[in-house]
Design an enzyme around this catalytic site. Structure first.
Site, PDB file in Angstrom:
ATOM      1  N   ASN A 171       0.795  -1.238   0.000  1.00 18.95           N
ATOM      2  CA  ASN A 171       0.000   0.000   0.000  1.00 18.95           C
ATOM      3  C   ASN A 171       0.825   1.286   0.000  1.00 18.95           C
ATOM      4  O   ASN A 171       0.388   2.306  -0.508  1.00 18.95           O
ATOM      5  CB  ASN A 171      -1.016  -0.004   1.149  1.00 18.95           C
ATOM      6  N   GLU A 222       4.452  -3.926  12.265  1.00 21.61           N
ATOM      7  CA  GLU A 222       3.407  -2.914  12.036  1.00 21.61           C
ATOM      8  C   GLU A 222       2.271  -3.638  11.338  1.00 21.61           C
ATOM      9  O   GLU A 222       2.422  -4.046  10.181  1.00 21.61           O
ATOM     10  CB  GLU A 222       3.926  -1.797  11.117  1.00 21.61           C
ATOM     11  N   CYS A 281      -3.245   1.314   6.671  1.00 23.04           N
ATOM     12  CA  CYS A 281      -3.452   0.668   7.969  1.00 23.04           C
ATOM     13  C   CYS A 281      -4.152   1.616   8.920  1.00 23.04           C
ATOM     14  O   CYS A 281      -4.863   1.188   9.820  1.00 23.04           O
ATOM     15  CB  CYS A 281      -2.123   0.208   8.542  1.00 23.04           C
TER      16      CYS A 281
HETATM   17  P1  NAP Z   1       0.633  -9.288   3.849  1.00 23.61           P
HETATM   18  O1  NAP Z   1      -0.108 -10.220   2.992  1.00 23.61           O
HETATM   19  O2  NAP Z   1       0.802  -9.621   5.288  1.00 23.61           O
HETATM   20  O3  NAP Z   1       2.070  -9.104   3.156  1.00 23.61           O
HETATM   21  C1  NAP Z   1       3.033  -8.209   3.641  1.00 23.61           C
HETATM   22  C2  NAP Z   1       4.404  -8.652   3.173  1.00 23.61           C
HETATM   23  O4  NAP Z   1       4.735  -9.896   3.792  1.00 23.61           O
HETATM   24  C3  NAP Z   1       4.508  -8.893   1.680  1.00 23.61           C
HETATM   25  O5  NAP Z   1       5.783  -8.500   1.226  1.00 23.61           O
HETATM   26  C4  NAP Z   1       4.332 -10.403   1.595  1.00 23.61           C
HETATM   27  O6  NAP Z   1       4.873 -10.963   0.412  1.00 23.61           O
HETATM   28  C5  NAP Z   1       5.133 -10.831   2.813  1.00 23.61           C
HETATM   29  N1  NAP Z   1       4.864 -12.187   3.294  1.00 23.61           N
HETATM   30  C6  NAP Z   1       3.765 -12.947   3.078  1.00 23.61           C
HETATM   31  N2  NAP Z   1       3.919 -14.144   3.688  1.00 23.61           N
HETATM   32  C7  NAP Z   1       5.124 -14.136   4.300  1.00 23.61           C
HETATM   33  C8  NAP Z   1       5.852 -15.073   5.083  1.00 23.61           C
HETATM   34  N3  NAP Z   1       5.362 -16.255   5.392  1.00 23.61           N
HETATM   35  N4  NAP Z   1       7.067 -14.720   5.552  1.00 23.61           N
HETATM   36  C9  NAP Z   1       7.584 -13.511   5.285  1.00 23.61           C
HETATM   37  N5  NAP Z   1       6.950 -12.581   4.525  1.00 23.61           N
HETATM   38  C10 NAP Z   1       5.728 -12.877   4.052  1.00 23.61           C
HETATM   39  O7  NAP Z   1      -0.006  -7.822   3.821  1.00 23.61           O
HETATM   40  P2  NAP Z   1      -0.503  -6.995   2.564  1.00 23.61           P
HETATM   41  O8  NAP Z   1      -1.785  -7.572   2.072  1.00 23.61           O
HETATM   42  O9  NAP Z   1       0.619  -6.823   1.612  1.00 23.61           O
HETATM   43  O10 NAP Z   1      -0.790  -5.563   3.252  1.00 23.61           O
HETATM   44  C11 NAP Z   1      -1.969  -5.243   3.893  1.00 23.61           C
HETATM   45  C12 NAP Z   1      -1.844  -5.375   5.397  1.00 23.61           C
HETATM   46  O11 NAP Z   1      -0.760  -4.607   5.866  1.00 23.61           O
HETATM   47  C13 NAP Z   1      -3.069  -4.823   6.118  1.00 23.61           C
HETATM   48  O12 NAP Z   1      -3.409  -5.684   7.169  1.00 23.61           O
HETATM   49  C14 NAP Z   1      -2.586  -3.495   6.655  1.00 23.61           C
HETATM   50  O13 NAP Z   1      -3.296  -3.014   7.762  1.00 23.61           O
HETATM   51  C15 NAP Z   1      -1.159  -3.814   6.977  1.00 23.61           C
HETATM   52  N6  NAP Z   1      -0.358  -2.582   7.080  1.00 23.61           N
HETATM   53  C16 NAP Z   1       0.044  -2.157   8.310  1.00 23.61           C
HETATM   54  C17 NAP Z   1       0.756  -0.981   8.451  1.00 23.61           C
HETATM   55  C18 NAP Z   1       1.196  -0.465   9.800  1.00 23.61           C
HETATM   56  O14 NAP Z   1       2.077   0.374   9.839  1.00 23.61           O
HETATM   57  N7  NAP Z   1       0.615  -0.924  10.889  1.00 23.61           N
HETATM   58  C19 NAP Z   1       1.074  -0.228   7.317  1.00 23.61           C
HETATM   59  C20 NAP Z   1       0.659  -0.688   6.076  1.00 23.61           C
HETATM   60  C21 NAP Z   1      -0.065  -1.879   5.962  1.00 23.61           C
HETATM   61  P3  NAP Z   1       3.962 -11.097  -0.913  1.00 23.61           P
HETATM   62  O15 NAP Z   1       3.645  -9.747  -1.369  1.00 23.61           O
HETATM   63  O16 NAP Z   1       4.840 -11.792  -1.846  1.00 23.61           O
HETATM   64  O17 NAP Z   1       2.743 -11.862  -0.499  1.00 23.61           O
END
Ligand code: NAP
Length: 498
Positions: free
Chosen positions: A168, A266, A300
């Site tokens: 994002n 995060e 987020c």
């Molecule tokens: P996600 O599916 O958890 O993926 C985040 C990252 O983790 C991606 O690079 C993903 O790779 C990687 N990943 C997936 N499985 C993994 C594993 N087993 N081991 C290590 N890395 C792994 O999240 P998203 O859909 O990209 O993002 C949305 C989420 O992020 C929402 O829940 C949002 O609230 C949260 N977010 C939080 C913050 C904060 O600061 N609190 C900020 C922004 C977003 P791939 O892309 O290859 O799947």
């Protein structure tokens, strides 16, 4: 193409030569041994290929971590002010390349151009803050128990950091991890989300141009399972800075705990805006709608629940309705567009499913929620932002993170119920309260179970304020600001007899 001619985004993307990027390891662009690539397409012109990237494997991860480990030996000994000077240059380069980076960001992610430029400039601010931190990595001096002994604590960098980012915020999230890591003397292996690696590749070029030595920052592109998993489990990785969903974050923390590796997580959010009273309903609605639908609700810190007192509900809901109607959905480059597509069809399907769930649960869909497919909308994953009222706090749409342009209005009888409902979710990232009463604002700031609280404005954060969440929204040291010291360094106690 030179930016001296100031091309538009459409021209710049069309003239961009589509290329295949390697992984960036030890200062060189190298191909993966997999022989496979990942193609990245324009978020608002589905058939337009933007670039291709390596579909990497564990072997690529190993090479990157070994390079970072080797580079740590010298980088951790570079004086802090010299590391800071490089990061100041990097911040300048981000600003100088703002147009190009914003075009790339909007193309791969979909957000409107104004938001993309804002993100790049924000990344520059955060990099500059981190650059300054490299000048003040402080320890303490303490009195000794014996004469002629000098006692002090110093802070040492922890080593190789695995940095993993979601899709994002493809520019600010990597910078938020890489800049402080480098400032404190750590080295990095960075894995971007596999759907948004394009700007990450450009960040690698700018870091190198700023003077970051080979191996200090490395980029490996690939899936969570093939790259993320071996990266977090590599024995030479000493810290994991992860931004993403709560489920994946918890899994990473479990793995890290087995090796006593530090984590900075995060995670997700379900952020409330509590509305008690105000001078002007339109002003409050503007703040809420902006915080709910920026980045198509895929932040987020997006506000996704409005918890409003019964006596204000009708007036505020009308004001929200008027504001949401004014949201202009369109591609990033279109004049006046205020909300782009969501990231891709799969995610759009998930958001639309929540709209259906809301209707089935008995909430009243006041506005929006439809998919847009006509004309240029057929080229991206667009929907009309949705406003639900008659939502109750036990509904799934009031509790689960939708991560899309859906806003729920929940009516409550009194302030106490409002605060209770605000806390009635597993998440605890950010919250807002709108009130003219000083005491209510303070009580809310005290009682809300979130990492960040905002009074009388949305949920936008500042480039030097600690950023993070409570409950299932975060774990470990907050990012941004001075709290990063706790994650990227560890304390050493020194006793010096003279
Ligand atoms: P996600 O599916 O958890 O993926 C985040 C990252 O983790 C991606 O690079 C993903 O790779 C990687 N990943 C997936 N499985 C993994 C594993 N087993 N081991 C290590 N890395 C792994 O999240 P998203 O859909 O990209 O993002 C949305 C989420 O992020 C929402 O829940 C949002 O609230 C949260 N977010 C939080 C913050 C904060 O600061 N609190 C900020 C922004 C977003 P791939 O892309 O290859 O799947």
């Amino acid at each position: 193409m030179s930016l001296a001619t100031k091309p538009t985004m459409v021209e710049w993307i069309e003239n961009n030569e589509t290329k295949t990027y390697g992984n960036f390891i030890n200062g060189k662009w190298v191909e993966s041994n997999s022989g496979q690539t990942i193609d990245i397409y324009h978020s608002a012109k589905k058939s337009q290929l933007l670039a291709s990237f390596q579909n990497s494997t564990e072997e690529d991860v190993n090479k990157a971590v070994e390079a970072a480990h080797e580079a740590f030996k010298s980088w951790s000994n570079v004086p802090g002010p010299d590391r800071g000077a490089i990061l100041f240059r990097f911040a300048d380069l981000l600003e100088q390349n703002v147009d190009e980076l914003a075009f790339m960001l909007s193309a791969e992610q979909g957000k409107v151009l104004g938001e993309s430029k804002g993100e790049v400039l924000r990344a520059a601010k955060e990099a500059r803050f981190s650059a300054g931190e490299a000048f003040r990595i402080e320890g303490n001096t303490l009195p000794a128990e014996r004469q002629n002994v000098f006692n002090a604590t110093v802070r040492k960098p922890i080593g190789v950091i695995a940095a993993i980012a979601p899709w994002n915020f493809p520019v600010v999230t990597p910078v938020r991890k890489i800049a402080p890591a480098l400032a404190y003397g750590c080295t990095v292996v960075f894995k971007p989300a596999s759907v948004t690696p394009w700007t990450s590749a450009r960040l690698m070029e700018l870091l190198a141009e700023a003077g970051v030595p080979n191996g200090v920052v490395n980029l490996v592109v690939g899936s969570g399972s093939k790259v993320g998993d071996p990266l977090i489990n590599h024995l030479l990785v000493r810290g994991i800075s992860f931004t993403g969903s709560t489920g994946i974050g918890i899994g990473i923390n479990e793995q890290a705990a087995k090796r006593l590796v530090k984590t900075q997580l995060e995670l997700g959010g379900k952020n409330p805006a509590v509305v008690l009273d105000y001078h002007n309903a339109e002003d409050v609605a503007k703040q809420i709608v902006n915080a709910a639908f920026a980045c198509s609700g895929q932040r987020c810190t997006s506000i996704s629940r409005v918890i409003v007192l019964k006596e204000k509900k009708e007036e505020l809901t009308q004001a929200l309705y008027n504001e949401i109607k004014a949201v202009k959905v369109g591609p990033a480059w279109e004049a006046g567009a205020t909300m782009g597509p969501v990231i891709n069809q799969g995610h759009l399907d998930s958001v639309l499913e929540y709209v259906e769930i809301g209707k089935q649960e008995g909430a009243n869909l006041l506005f929006g929620g439809e998919v847009l497919t006509e004309g240029e909308y057929s080229e991206g994953s667009y929907m009309v932002p949705a406003l639900f009222d008659n939502v109750t706090s036990d509904m799934r749409i009031a509790k689960e993170e939708i991560f899309g342009p859906v806003l729920c209005v929940i009516e409550v009888e009194n302030k106490e119920e409002a605060f209770r409902v605000a806390n009635n979710v597993e998440y605890g990232l950010a919250a807002s309260i709108f009130t003219t009463d000083y005491s209510s604002a303070h009580t809310f700031a005290d009682q809300i179970e979130t990492g960040m609280v905002h009074v009388n404005h949305g949920t936008a954060s500042a480039a030097h304020m600690p950023f993070g969440g409570a409950k299932n929204s975060g774990f470990g040291a907050f990012s941004i600001g001075s709290s990063n010291t706790e994650f990227f360094t560890e304390v050493k106690a020194v006793y010096f007899q003279y």
